[in-house]
Design an enzyme around this catalytic site. Structure first.
Site, PDB file in Angstrom:
ATOM      1  N   THR A 189       0.826  -1.218   0.000  1.00  0.00           N
ATOM      2  CA  THR A 189       0.000   0.000   0.000  1.00  0.00           C
ATOM      3  C   THR A 189       0.856   1.262   0.000  1.00  0.00           C
ATOM      4  OG1 THR A 189      -1.796  -1.099   1.103  1.00  0.00           O
ATOM      5  CG2 THR A 189      -1.604   1.223   1.544  1.00  0.00           C
ATOM      6  N   GLY A 219     -10.668  -2.801   2.948  1.00  0.00           N
ATOM      7  CA  GLY A 219      -9.798  -2.607   4.113  1.00  0.00           C
ATOM      8  C   GLY A 219      -9.915  -1.208   4.691  1.00  0.00           C
ATOM      9  N   GLY A 243      -5.549  -4.332   7.410  1.00  0.00           N
ATOM     10  CA  GLY A 243      -6.637  -3.367   7.375  1.00  0.00           C
ATOM     11  C   GLY A 243      -7.711  -3.600   8.411  1.00  0.00           C
TER      12      GLY A 243
HETATM   13  N1  ASP Z   1      -4.092  -1.741   4.738  1.00  0.00           N
HETATM   14  C1  ASP Z   1      -4.283  -2.382   3.447  1.00  0.00           C
HETATM   15  C2  ASP Z   1      -5.568  -3.158   3.460  1.00  0.00           C
HETATM   16  O1  ASP Z   1      -5.862  -3.804   4.434  1.00  0.00           O
HETATM   17  C3  ASP Z   1      -3.187  -3.326   3.087  1.00  0.00           C
HETATM   18  C4  ASP Z   1      -1.779  -2.787   3.166  1.00  0.00           C
HETATM   19  O2  ASP Z   1      -1.509  -1.823   3.876  1.00  0.00           O
HETATM   20  O3  ASP Z   1      -0.902  -3.346   2.480  1.00  0.00           O
HETATM   21  O4  ASP Z   1      -6.249  -3.181   2.454  1.00  0.00           O
END
Ligand code: ASP
Length: 327
Positions: A189, A219, A243
């Site tokens: 992300t 997420g 997330g």
């Molecule tokens: N926070 C993101 C999600 O859960 C994933 C990530 O940070 O890589 O969609």
């Protein structure tokens, strides 16, 4: 433009390319560091040229979405059906103006679409085909879903499918004790936070979410107040990690509330929210800039790809804890 006098020394920028794990001996990650340096420098230039914090975080995230090294836009991870489902959100700290999209696979830049939701629609959050329809109506560039799909992400999806697991991009099932290689060395992300010359704050985050996720899973990234948050009275925050746990921790608003109502300083508030994430079974990190220009970049994963800088001087890049906290 804000009424107060512009003061370039107020400028701050921080960006991230995801938090997670790396195989022992994975090295200093020069490609990722170079990309982070280039993108943070470009975003700082937007601020130095008189752009707002909102302009800078959007510019940074557009570039991060276009960089296949990170889990957003091109190179975003794939869902169970082998499709990208991209999420993004953006928020301005002066009035909490915000926009977000989920499950997008045809709009070329999810973060641009999120800003369009904020500025050109009366709403805050759009999903899937309706979000794409809005983008089309507003003339944003469209692509085929295959535009976002890279060979590495297909390999990663196959590995997750064969094991029957749903993985964070950065949270491989890599077992340090067994010293086995993680299935995917690429990380996660992306996000940006900024403070402009008028002292205004903004945050933006964009992601492909989880590899092998159930179609429709959402997420923390596109949920304003969770993975993305900005309020000029406290801080701008962009998160990366598990997330579901960031949602349970109400991460962004938790940081804001501790600062605004309890008078905590930024790094204490971020660390507390990260402890909450751990309590709810997740891990990851955040980048944050407060209303006085302090920068905090904590993470409880092994690494978090990050870069940060002030109005002048060096842009710093970091991967592991050895790269130090923000000055
Ligand atoms: N926070 C993101 C999600 O859960 C994933 C990530 O940070 O890589 O969609």
């Amino acid at each position: 433009m804000p009424a107060s006098q512009a003061e370039p020394s107020r400028i701050r920028i921080a960006i991230h390319g995801g938090a997670g794990d790396l195989a022992p001996g994975a090295g200093p990650q020069p490609l990722q560091r170079a990309a982070l340096l280039r993108i943070a420098s470009a975003a700082r230039q937007v601020l130095l040229d008189g752009g707002t914090a909102l302009d800078a975080v959007e510019a940074a995230v557009v570039l991060l979405e276009e960089c296949p090294l990170f889990n957003a836009g091109i190179g975003g991870v794939l869902n169970r059906d082998g499709l990208p489902e991209l999420d993004a959100a953006i928020q301005r700290g002066s009035d909490r103006g915000c926009g977000a999209v989920t499950g997008v696979m045809r709009t070329r830049s999810p973060i641009r679409l999120a800003r369009a939701v904020m500025e050109r629609s009366p709403h805050v959050l759009f999903s899937g085909p309706g979000a794409e329809q809005l983008g089309r109506e507003l003339g944003l560039p469209e692509v085929e879903p295959a535009y976002f799909v890279t060979h590495e992400r297909l390999v990663q999806l196959e590995a997750a499918r064969s094991k029957g697991i749903i993985t964070l991009d950065h949270d491989s099932d890599f077992d340090r004790a067994q010293k086995s290689a993680p299935p995917d060395p690429a990380f996660g992300t992306v996000g940006a936070v900024a403070r402009d010359a008028w002292g205004g704050l903004a945050a933006a985050t964009s992601t492909g979410g989880l590899t092998n996720k159930h179609p429709g899973r959402i997420g923390d990234t596109p949920l304003v107040g969770m993975g993305t948050f900005a309020d000029d009275r406290s801080a701008a925050i962009s998160c990366t990690g598990t997330g579901e746990s960031f949602i349970k921790a109400c991460f962004g608003h938790e940081v804001h509330a501790r600062m605004a109502y309890e008078g905590w300083e930024l790094s204490r508030a971020c660390q507390h929210a990260l402890d909450e994430v751990l309590h709810y079974g997740g891990r990851g990190g955040c980048i944050a800039i407060d209303h006085e220009g302090r920068i905090s970049l904590p993470f409880n994963s092994y690494v978090m790809f990050r870069a940060w800088g002030h109005a002048d001087g060096e842009i710093h890049t970091g991967v592991g804890p050895e790269d130090g906290p923000a000055p």
